[in-house]
Design a protein around this motif. Structure first.
Motif, short mmCIF file in Angstrom:
data_model
loop_
_atom_site.label_atom_id
_atom_site.label_comp_id
_atom_site.label_asym_id
_atom_site.label_seq_id
_atom_site.Cartn_x
_atom_site.Cartn_y
_atom_site.Cartn_z
N THR A 116 0.84 -1.20 0.00
CA THR A 116 0.00 0.00 0.00
C THR A 116 0.87 1.25 0.00
OG1 THR A 116 -0.12 -0.01 2.42
CG2 THR A 116 -1.85 -1.18 1.24
N PRO A 117 0.33 2.38 -0.45
CA PRO A 117 1.11 3.62 -0.45
C PRO A 117 1.35 4.11 0.98
CG PRO A 117 -1.14 4.06 -1.14
CD PRO A 117 -1.00 2.57 -1.05
N LEU A 118 2.44 4.88 1.12
CA LEU A 118 2.93 5.27 2.44
C LEU A 118 3.29 6.75 2.42
CD1 LEU A 118 4.20 4.49 5.26
CD2 LEU A 118 6.29 3.96 3.98
N ALA A 119 3.00 7.45 3.50
CA ALA A 119 3.39 8.86 3.60
C ALA A 119 3.84 9.20 5.00
CB ALA A 119 2.24 9.78 3.18
N ALA A 120 4.87 10.02 5.10
CA ALA A 120 5.28 10.62 6.37
C ALA A 120 4.62 11.98 6.46
CB ALA A 120 6.80 10.77 6.42
N LEU A 121 4.05 12.28 7.61
CA LEU A 121 3.30 13.52 7.79
C LEU A 121 3.74 14.19 9.08
CD1 LEU A 121 0.80 15.24 6.77
CD2 LEU A 121 -0.57 13.87 8.36
N SER A 122 3.90 15.51 9.05
CA SER A 122 4.21 16.24 10.26
C SER A 122 3.12 16.05 11.30
CB SER A 122 4.36 17.74 9.95
OG SER A 122 5.43 17.99 9.09
N GLY A 144 6.41 6.32 -7.74
CA GLY A 144 7.49 7.23 -7.36
C GLY A 144 7.29 7.83 -5.99
N ARG A 145 7.96 8.96 -5.77
CA ARG A 145 7.91 9.66 -4.49
C ARG A 145 7.49 11.10 -4.75
NH1 ARG A 145 13.00 10.47 -3.24
NH2 ARG A 145 12.71 10.85 -1.02
N ALA A 146 6.82 11.70 -3.79
CA ALA A 146 6.37 13.09 -3.94
C ALA A 146 6.33 13.73 -2.57
CB ALA A 146 4.99 13.15 -4.59
N PHE A 147 6.41 15.07 -2.54
CA PHE A 147 6.39 15.78 -1.27
C PHE A 147 5.64 17.08 -1.40
CE2 PHE A 147 9.98 17.71 -3.41
CZ PHE A 147 9.99 19.03 -2.97
N LEU A 148 5.24 17.60 -0.23
CA LEU A 148 4.56 18.89 -0.15
C LEU A 148 5.40 19.80 0.74
CD1 LEU A 148 1.79 20.30 -0.95
CD2 LEU A 148 1.09 19.80 1.41
N ALA A 149 5.71 20.99 0.24
CA ALA A 149 6.49 21.95 1.02
C ALA A 149 5.63 22.58 2.10
CB ALA A 149 7.06 23.03 0.10
N ASP A 150 6.29 23.04 3.17
CA ASP A 150 5.57 23.75 4.22
C ASP A 150 5.23 25.17 3.78
OD1 ASP A 150 7.99 25.11 4.39
OD2 ASP A 150 8.52 24.31 6.37
N SER A 151 4.51 25.89 4.61
CA SER A 151 4.06 27.23 4.24
C SER A 151 5.20 28.20 3.92
CB SER A 151 3.17 27.82 5.34
OG SER A 151 1.96 27.09 5.43
N THR A 156 9.32 20.57 4.69
CA THR A 156 8.40 19.59 4.11
C THR A 156 7.41 19.17 5.18
OG1 THR A 156 10.21 18.74 2.72
CG2 THR A 156 8.25 17.36 2.93
N THR A 157 6.15 19.08 4.84
CA THR A 157 5.16 18.56 5.78
C THR A 157 4.69 17.16 5.43
OG1 THR A 157 3.36 19.66 4.59
CG2 THR A 157 4.34 20.84 6.47
N LEU A 158 4.87 16.76 4.16
CA LEU A 158 4.43 15.43 3.75
C LEU A 158 5.38 14.89 2.68
CD1 LEU A 158 0.93 14.04 3.09
CD2 LEU A 158 2.56 13.97 1.19
N LEU A 159 5.75 13.63 2.86
CA LEU A 159 6.56 12.91 1.88
C LEU A 159 5.89 11.57 1.64
CD1 LEU A 159 9.25 12.51 0.23
CD2 LEU A 159 10.18 11.46 2.31
N ALA A 160 5.61 11.24 0.38
CA ALA A 160 4.87 10.03 0.07
C ALA A 160 5.64 9.15 -0.91
CB ALA A 160 3.51 10.39 -0.54
N SER A 161 5.40 7.85 -0.80
CA SER A 161 5.97 6.90 -1.75
C SER A 161 4.93 5.85 -2.09
CB SER A 161 7.23 6.23 -1.18
OG SER A 161 6.92 5.48 -0.02
N THR A 162 4.99 5.38 -3.31
CA THR A 162 4.05 4.36 -3.77
C THR A 162 4.64 2.98 -3.51
OG1 THR A 162 4.96 4.68 -5.99
CG2 THR A 162 2.93 5.83 -5.48
N GLU A 186 7.79 17.53 -6.38
CA GLU A 186 7.11 18.49 -5.52
C GLU A 186 5.68 18.65 -5.99
OE1 GLU A 186 8.99 22.27 -4.90
OE2 GLU A 186 7.32 22.97 -3.65
N LEU A 187 4.75 18.50 -5.07
CA LEU A 187 3.33 18.70 -5.36
C LEU A 187 3.01 20.17 -5.19
CD1 LEU A 187 1.95 15.64 -3.37
CD2 LEU A 187 2.37 15.77 -5.83
N ARG A 188 2.58 20.82 -6.25
CA ARG A 188 2.27 22.25 -6.22
C ARG A 188 0.77 22.40 -6.41
NH1 ARG A 188 6.90 25.54 -7.22
NH2 ARG A 188 8.79 24.31 -7.59
N LEU A 189 0.07 22.39 -5.29
CA LEU A 189 -1.38 22.37 -5.31
C LEU A 189 -1.94 23.63 -4.67
CD1 LEU A 189 -1.85 18.72 -4.00
CD2 LEU A 189 -1.96 19.46 -6.37
#
Length: 227
Positions: A116-122, A144-151, A156-162, A186-189
């Motif tokens: 299953t997919p996995l993510a580290a979260l603050s 792959g892997r993806a992350f979300l930058a903090d404000s 980084t607040t979230l790092l995910a891997s499939t 980098e996820l730019r949402l």
């Protein structure tokens, strides 16, 4: 975990199935957590750190597609409270540091659900909204892997891997650049600020309050605001 959001300029990879995510959150012993909040919170600093974690875990468990939340900590008080919410508490490796703790938690998550997919979260996202977290997880590419930058745009607040991809966490000061250099997308949402607004200072907490705090932090924030 210690930019304005823009739309991706190129094609976006297909999103991973929004189901069966494992989330791993690290939490220091409460006596050591959130030292930069001491000028604001004083003797309530540890209580505030716990309230952040309680609100983060509550929102994470309510997020569509999230099946389990693991908290890596060696703090017995925090572990007991978070387990009551439904989190799986993983005993930290003393002295291992943030990234070793996350790697340890990732191994525990993969033992529970290996495909299953996995993510580290603050663990300090007191304004976290399940709908926004679901949007972030849904934007992770299928391979792959993806992350979300903090404000502020440095951490980084979230790092995910499939499935089948190592998480390879590199959190800490400047982690946005390290995760990008390590090949994570980098996820730019837009409109996911509650997932980006981690809290290290009183000013950060004020910004989170504008977004809307979770119930545990909101109650404590109201008490501190009256002091």
């Amino acid at each position: 975990m210690t930019q304005d959001t823009v739309r991706p300029s190129g094609p976006v990879a297909p999103a991973a199935p929004a189901a069966d995510w494992s989330l791993v959150l690290p939490l220091k012993p409460l006596a050591l957590a959130k030292s930069r909040l001491a000028p604001y919170a004083g003797p309530h600093r540890a209580e505030l750190a716990l309230s952040f974690a309680l609100d983060t875990v509550t929102a994470a468990l309510a997020t569509p597609g999230v099946s389990r939340v693991l908290v890596v900590t060696r703090d017995a008080t925090a572990g007991a409270r978070l387990a009551e919410l439904g989190a799986v508490v993983v005993a930290d490796e003393p002295g291992g540091g943030l990234n070793r703790a996350l790697a340890h938690g990732a191994s525990a998550a993969l033992a529970l659900a290996p495909r299953t997919p996995l993510a580290a979260l603050s663990a300090d996202l007191p304004a976290l909204r399940p709908t926004e977290l679901a949007r972030v997880l849904g934007a992770v590419p299928t391979d792959g892997r993806a992350f979300l930058a903090d404000s502020p745009g440095l951490g980084t607040t979230l790092l995910a891997s499939t499935p089948g991809r190592p998480l390879s966490p590199a959190f800490g000061d400047g982690s946005r650049a390290r995760h990008a250099a390590g090949g994570a997308l980098e996820l730019r949402l837009p409109d996911v600020e509650s997932v980006r607004r981690d809290v290290d200072t009183g000013a950060d907490l004020g910004e989170a309050a504008v977004l809307g705090l979770g119930p545990y932090t909101r109650a404590l924030f109201a008490r501190l605001d009256r002091c």
